[in-house]
Motif scaffolding. Structure first.
Motif, short mmCIF file in Angstrom:
data_model
loop_
_atom_site.label_atom_id
_atom_site.label_comp_id
_atom_site.label_asym_id
_atom_site.label_seq_id
_atom_site.Cartn_x
_atom_site.Cartn_y
_atom_site.Cartn_z
N PRO A 92 0.83 -1.21 0.00
CA PRO A 92 0.00 0.00 0.00
C PRO A 92 0.86 1.27 0.00
CG PRO A 92 -0.78 -1.57 1.66
CD PRO A 92 0.49 -2.14 1.09
N GLU A 93 1.98 1.20 0.67
CA GLU A 93 2.87 2.37 0.76
C GLU A 93 3.35 2.80 -0.64
OE1 GLU A 93 7.09 3.50 2.95
OE2 GLU A 93 6.45 1.42 2.81
N GLU B 266 0.55 4.21 -2.88
CA GLU B 266 0.15 5.58 -2.56
C GLU B 266 1.32 6.56 -2.55
OE1 GLU B 266 -2.08 4.96 1.06
OE2 GLU B 266 -3.34 3.55 -0.08
N SER B 267 2.47 6.13 -3.05
CA SER B 267 3.66 6.97 -2.96
C SER B 267 3.61 8.11 -3.99
CB SER B 267 4.90 6.13 -3.19
OG SER B 267 4.90 5.66 -4.53
N LYS B 268 4.57 9.02 -3.87
CA LYS B 268 4.61 10.22 -4.73
C LYS B 268 4.72 9.90 -6.22
CE LYS B 268 7.81 13.21 -3.36
NZ LYS B 268 8.39 12.97 -2.02
N SER C 99 3.59 7.22 -7.67
CA SER C 99 2.52 6.36 -8.16
C SER C 99 1.47 7.19 -8.89
CB SER C 99 1.86 5.64 -6.97
OG SER C 99 0.57 5.19 -7.33
N LEU D 53 -4.08 6.47 -9.60
CA LEU D 53 -5.38 7.16 -9.69
C LEU D 53 -5.45 8.09 -10.90
CD1 LEU D 53 -6.25 7.78 -5.94
CD2 LEU D 53 -7.23 6.10 -7.52
#
Ligand code: NCD
Length: 314
Positions: free
Chosen positions: A275-276, A279-281, A283, A286
């Motif tokens: 998950p880290e 959701e990292s910079k 990634s 989305l």
């Protein structure tokens, strides 16, 4: 250049200019979704049927929003609610939908090749939203759109596709599209999940994560498609996560700092990606979803327009 295709079936059959045209059209549509009133009249009066024989959240809602933002009417049919559950064949169901004068059918099915067969059988435009392990053209288009938006180009970019390549229609469409656009593609995963002869598609193949990541500008992380696999291809998901799962630690060891992290979704957190990292910079998972709507608007628009032109000529 003029777009002439009345269906979008796969990327194998498109040429570079056609892919560029979809990406350019999508870029011009993207802004519509950030307006307070997210609607243009482009496809007013058209009917689009979304026919999904497999579970889907992202792709189905993305196509539905794309249709609505172009002012088309859309209708959802899924296997559980259709007469297919009463034994009707897919051909009969589609003939009936055709008889209701619809313009475009977006279809997802677990059998490879179904969209091609249907496009010869019924009059409405067919758009492939994923056929078995074969193609998922709009996913690859939105992946390429995202790469171009983030890195300014696709030509010469090093893209690594990581994971269950054998069962992935996302991988196949990406390989066809990216190679045509001049990207360098590496596929990486356990030997049992790398199709034999995949080299023939013009990709570098490795079963070593370190080699797979060392030159990558982009990694497209795939889900282990458990529902499609025969038993015995993987020792365990835990072992897969240890060898191929993307974690901050492995990225620090093997990858460049600004490696772009992509994933078509749905993710299995803790298996192919932590998950880290998701959701990292770096990634853009989305953003891929956001871009998916623009790409699907472009595809619906181009296909509808090509159909109008053929009708005018007749
Ligand atoms: C992919 C699919 O359905 O092929 N997902 C998607 O369209 N967003 C990938 C997957 O299911 O893993």
């Amino acid at each position: 250049m003029e777009w002439t295709r009345g269906d979008l079936l796969g990327l194998e059959e498109l040429d570079r200019a056609e892919i560029e045209m979809i990406l350019d059209t999508a870029a011009s549509f993207k802004e519509i979704s950030s307006r307070p009133v997210k609607k243009v009249p482009t496809l007013r009066g058209r009917t689009i049927v979304l026919f999904f024989f497999e579970p889907s959240t992202r792709t189905r809602s993305s196509f539905e929003l794309a249709a609505k933002r172009l002012s088309a009417d859309s209708l959802n049919i899924s296997t559980s609610t259709s007469a297919l559950s009463k034994g009707e064949t897919i051909k009969d169901t589609l003939r009936n939908i055709e008889a209701m004068q619809v313009d475009i059918i977006v279809i997802r099915h677990s059998s490879s090749g179904i969209p091609w067969a249907l496009s010869r059988l019924v009059a409405p435009a067919i758009i492939n939203a994923g056929d078995g392990c074969h193609e998922h053209p709009t996913q690859a288009l939105l992946d390429m759109f995202t790469i171009k938006e983030k890195l300014g180009k696709i030509e010469g970019v090093n893209v690594t596709i990581l994971g269950d390549i054998a069962h992935s229609r996302v991988a196949r469409s990406n390989i066809w599209g990216l190679r045509k656009m001049g990207a360098n593609v590496t596929v990486c995963g356990p030997r049992t999940l790398l199709p034999r002869d995949i080299e023939k598609m013009g990709v570098i193949v490795t079963d070593n994560l370190k080699d797979g990541l060392k030159n990558a500008d982009v990694v497209n992380v795939l889900r282990i498609q458990r529902e499609r696999q025969k038993a015995g291809l993987l020792p365990s998901l835990r072992e897969y996560a240890q060898r191929f799962g993307i974690s901050s630690e492995k990225l620090r060891q093997f990858a460049r700092k600004d490696l772009l992290i992509m994933h078509p979704g749905p993710t299995n957190p803790g298996v192919e990606i932590t998950p880290e990292v998701a959701e990292s910079k770096t990634s853009v998972i989305l953003e891929q979803v956001t871009n998916g709507v623009a790409v699907r608007m472009a595809v619906l628009y181009l296909v509808a327009q090509a159909r109008d032109e053929t009708k005018e000529e007749e």
